[in-house]
Motif scaffolding. Structure first.
Motif, PDB file in Angstrom:
ATOM      1  N   LEU A 134       0.896  -1.231   0.054  1.00 49.92           N
ATOM      2  CA  LEU A 134      -0.242  -0.021  -0.085  1.00 49.92           C
ATOM      3  C   LEU A 134       0.771   1.186  -0.023  1.00 49.92           C
ATOM      4  CD1 LEU A 134      -2.741   1.497   0.268  1.00 49.92           C
ATOM      5  CD2 LEU A 134      -2.609   1.204   2.882  1.00 49.92           C
ATOM      6  N   SER A 135       0.691   2.012  -0.994  1.00 54.06           N
ATOM      7  CA  SER A 135       1.599   3.384  -1.021  1.00 54.06           C
ATOM      8  C   SER A 135       0.652   4.435  -0.881  1.00 54.06           C
ATOM      9  CB  SER A 135       2.010   3.553  -2.461  1.00 54.06           C
ATOM     10  OG  SER A 135       3.035   2.574  -2.992  1.00 54.06           O
ATOM     11  N   CYS A 136       0.827   5.162   0.178  1.00 51.93           N
ATOM     12  CA  CYS A 136       0.080   6.222   0.885  1.00 51.93           C
ATOM     13  C   CYS A 136       0.418   7.574   0.295  1.00 51.93           C
ATOM     14  CB  CYS A 136      -0.105   6.200   2.140  1.00 51.93           C
ATOM     15  SG  CYS A 136      -0.886   4.756   2.834  1.00 51.93           S
ATOM     16  N   LEU A 137      -0.149   8.623  -0.243  1.00 50.29           N
ATOM     17  CA  LEU A 137       0.070   9.693  -0.527  1.00 50.29           C
ATOM     18  C   LEU A 137      -0.370  10.818   0.644  1.00 50.29           C
ATOM     19  CD1 LEU A 137      -0.984   9.056  -3.694  1.00 50.29           C
ATOM     20  CD2 LEU A 137       1.061  10.678  -3.544  1.00 50.29           C
ATOM     21  N   VAL A 138       0.151  11.989   0.740  1.00 49.75           N
ATOM     22  CA  VAL A 138      -0.443  12.990   1.569  1.00 49.75           C
ATOM     23  C   VAL A 138      -1.390  13.755   0.999  1.00 49.75           C
ATOM     24  CG1 VAL A 138       0.599  15.093   2.859  1.00 49.75           C
ATOM     25  CG2 VAL A 138       2.042  13.179   2.591  1.00 49.75           C
ATOM     26  N   GLY A 139      -2.550  13.901   1.864  1.00 48.66           N
ATOM     27  CA  GLY A 139      -3.591  14.770   1.507  1.00 48.66           C
ATOM     28  C   GLY A 139      -3.722  16.068   2.405  1.00 48.66           C
ATOM     29  N   ASN A 140      -4.646  16.997   2.406  1.00 47.24           N
ATOM     30  CA  ASN A 140      -4.413  18.120   3.124  1.00 47.24           C
ATOM     31  C   ASN A 140      -4.415  17.924   4.655  1.00 47.24           C
ATOM     32  OD1 ASN A 140      -6.976  17.518   1.886  1.00 47.24           O
ATOM     33  ND2 ASN A 140      -7.806  19.090   3.422  1.00 47.24           N
ATOM     34  N   HIS A 141      -5.393  16.879   4.814  1.00 45.73           N
ATOM     35  CA  HIS A 141      -5.693  16.460   6.611  1.00 45.73           C
ATOM     36  C   HIS A 141      -4.149  15.818   7.093  1.00 45.73           C
ATOM     37  CE1 HIS A 141      -9.659  17.465   6.784  1.00 45.73           C
ATOM     38  NE2 HIS A 141      -9.726  17.163   5.549  1.00 45.73           N
ATOM     39  N   GLU A 142      -3.492  15.028   6.318  1.00 44.74           N
ATOM     40  CA  GLU A 142      -2.308  14.713   6.778  1.00 44.74           C
ATOM     41  C   GLU A 142      -1.348  15.771   6.606  1.00 44.74           C
ATOM     42  OE1 GLU A 142      -4.179  10.988   5.332  1.00 44.74           O
ATOM     43  OE2 GLU A 142      -3.632  12.641   4.256  1.00 44.74           O
ATOM     44  N   GLN A 143      -1.400  16.774   6.095  1.00 41.01           N
ATOM     45  CA  GLN A 143      -0.538  17.936   5.883  1.00 41.01           C
ATOM     46  C   GLN A 143      -0.686  18.806   7.209  1.00 41.01           C
ATOM     47  OE1 GLN A 143      -1.291  20.443   2.301  1.00 41.01           O
ATOM     48  NE2 GLN A 143       1.018  20.065   1.729  1.00 41.01           N
ATOM     49  N   TYR A 144      -2.094  18.790   7.730  1.00 43.31           N
ATOM     50  CA  TYR A 144      -2.307  19.634   8.784  1.00 43.31           C
ATOM     51  C   TYR A 144      -2.058  18.782  10.079  1.00 43.31           C
ATOM     52  CZ  TYR A 144      -6.228  21.422   6.091  1.00 43.31           C
ATOM     53  OH  TYR A 144      -7.078  22.153   5.047  1.00 43.31           O
ATOM     54  N   TYR A 145      -1.821  17.455  10.145  1.00 43.05           N
ATOM     55  CA  TYR A 145      -1.290  16.731  11.099  1.00 43.05           C
ATOM     56  C   TYR A 145       0.226  17.054  11.192  1.00 43.05           C
ATOM     57  CZ  TYR A 145       0.627  12.770  13.380  1.00 43.05           C
ATOM     58  OH  TYR A 145       1.379  11.768  14.348  1.00 43.05           O
ATOM     59  N   LEU A 146       1.040  16.956   9.927  1.00 38.69           N
ATOM     60  CA  LEU A 146       2.491  16.977  10.015  1.00 38.69           C
ATOM     61  C   LEU A 146       2.838  18.533  10.315  1.00 38.69           C
ATOM     62  CD1 LEU A 146       3.099  14.627   6.993  1.00 38.69           C
ATOM     63  CD2 LEU A 146       3.359  14.068   9.346  1.00 38.69           C
ATOM     64  N   GLN A 147       2.071  19.550   9.658  1.00 36.21           N
ATOM     65  CA  GLN A 147       2.771  20.720   9.413  1.00 36.21           C
ATOM     66  C   GLN A 147       2.214  21.622  10.660  1.00 36.21           C
ATOM     67  OE1 GLN A 147       2.698  22.025   5.584  1.00 36.21           O
ATOM     68  NE2 GLN A 147       3.808  20.133   4.760  1.00 36.21           N
ATOM     69  N   ILE A 194      -2.197  23.034  11.911  1.00 32.66           N
ATOM     70  CA  ILE A 194      -3.154  23.851  11.291  1.00 32.66           C
ATOM     71  C   ILE A 194      -2.990  25.267  10.837  1.00 32.66           C
ATOM     72  CG2 ILE A 194      -5.407  24.713  11.898  1.00 32.66           C
ATOM     73  CD1 ILE A 194      -5.653  22.295  14.323  1.00 32.66           C
ATOM     74  N   PRO A 195      -3.119  25.618   9.592  1.00 33.57           N
ATOM     75  CA  PRO A 195      -2.565  26.860   8.994  1.00 33.57           C
ATOM     76  C   PRO A 195      -3.003  28.041  10.257  1.00 33.57           C
ATOM     77  CG  PRO A 195      -4.045  25.696   7.715  1.00 33.57           C
ATOM     78  CD  PRO A 195      -4.061  24.943   8.901  1.00 33.57           C
ATOM     79  N   THR A 196      -2.150  28.939  10.062  1.00 24.13           N
ATOM     80  CA  THR A 196      -2.349  29.964  11.025  1.00 24.13           C
ATOM     81  C   THR A 196      -2.141  31.326   9.941  1.00 24.13           C
ATOM     82  OG1 THR A 196      -0.456  30.208  12.073  1.00 24.13           O
ATOM     83  CG2 THR A 196      -2.176  29.183  13.314  1.00 24.13           C
ATOM     84  N   PRO A 197      -2.938  32.355  10.005  1.00 24.19           N
ATOM     85  CA  PRO A 197      -4.229  32.462  10.647  1.00 24.19           C
ATOM     86  C   PRO A 197      -5.191  31.456  10.222  1.00 24.19           C
ATOM     87  CG  PRO A 197      -3.692  34.329   9.213  1.00 24.19           C
ATOM     88  CD  PRO A 197      -2.550  33.505   9.223  1.00 24.19           C
ATOM     89  N   GLU A 218     -15.275  24.710  14.350  1.00 22.04           N
ATOM     90  CA  GLU A 218     -15.625  23.320  14.727  1.00 22.04           C
ATOM     91  C   GLU A 218     -14.502  22.193  13.831  1.00 22.04           C
ATOM     92  OE1 GLU A 218     -17.943  25.541  13.363  1.00 22.04           O
ATOM     93  OE2 GLU A 218     -19.094  25.649  15.146  1.00 22.04           O
ATOM     94  N   GLU A 219     -14.085  22.646  12.775  1.00 23.02           N
ATOM     95  CA  GLU A 219     -13.048  21.907  12.287  1.00 23.02           C
ATOM     96  C   GLU A 219     -11.813  21.860  12.833  1.00 23.02           C
ATOM     97  OE1 GLU A 219     -10.828  20.634   8.131  1.00 23.02           O
ATOM     98  OE2 GLU A 219     -12.523  22.363   7.963  1.00 23.02           O
ATOM     99  N   VAL A 220     -11.491  23.106  13.179  1.00 26.38           N
ATOM    100  CA  VAL A 220      -9.937  23.515  14.028  1.00 26.38           C
ATOM    101  C   VAL A 220     -10.151  22.466  15.300  1.00 26.38           C
ATOM    102  CG1 VAL A 220      -8.651  24.970  15.483  1.00 26.38           C
ATOM    103  CG2 VAL A 220      -9.760  25.850  13.290  1.00 26.38           C
TER     104      VAL A 220
END
Length: 190
Positions: A60-73, A75-78, A86-88
């Motif tokens: 299984l080869s996994c790619l990064v999506g925007n939700h993995e980006q939020y986890y790794l990097q 939550i964007p600020t501002p 609620e999503e935050v």
């Protein structure tokens, strides 16, 4: 020459029952490799279980999506306009559940994977990249071929598999653009 059997899933979004069902179905098809196009986590209630299952599934080869980006990097600020309060809160819960120790493994997931099958160049990615190259472009609603031609114009492939926009589609333009649709959530839950 032996043909290669591939399976493609996208946007599991923490839906463990859907992921298990998909992997069981894929196993019966004797696929050589599986590609997950990003967003294994968030929205659904099982981010840890989905991430762990994906990290331990052979081929299984996994790619990064925007939700993995939020986890790794982080939550964007501002806080971006597209992200509700609620999503935050939800993203913080997901990150807490996953803990810090999974970051080293998930950070090895690619932003794009290029392969060639039977002489056809194929690209797998979560979505088109924004002009800065570090984030994803905004989702096109109901795209047509010229929209996708422009969105993915820098990708050197004949076929592009992508996710992010949760509705399944198969559109022929200058390239072929295939979105398998979200495995883990309703297509309207973008």
């Amino acid at each position: 020459m032996k043909s290669t059997r591939i399976a493609i899933v996208s946007d599991v979004h923490g839906n463990l029952p859907a992921l298990r069902a998909a992997l069981e179905a894929i196993e019966t098809e004797n696929c050589d490799t599986i590609f997950h196009l990003g967003d294994a986590i968030a929205i659904g209630p099982f981010p840890v279980e989905c991430a762990d299952l994906m990290l331990t599934t052979p081929n299984l080869s996994c790619l990064v999506g925007n939700h993995e980006q939020y986890y790794l990097q982080g939550i964007p600020t501002p806080q971006p306009q597209y992200m509700s309060d609620e999503e935050v809160v939800h993203q913080k819960w997901v990150h807490e559940q996953l803990g810090e120790h999974r970051k080293s493994k998930i950070s090895k997931w690619k932003m794009a994977i290029y392969r060639e099958f039977g002489g056809v160049k194929v690209c797998f990615q979560h979505y088109a990249f924004s002009s800065d190259g570090g984030t994803f472009s905004g989702i096109l609603r109901n795209p047509v071929a010229p929209d996708l031609d422009k969105l993915f114009e820098s990708i050197e492939a004949e076929v592009i598999f992508y996710g992010h926009a949760h509705r399944a589609s198969d559109i022929q333009g200058q390239k072929r653009y295939i979105n398998p649709g979200a495995l883990g959530c309703n297509p309207k839950a973008i």
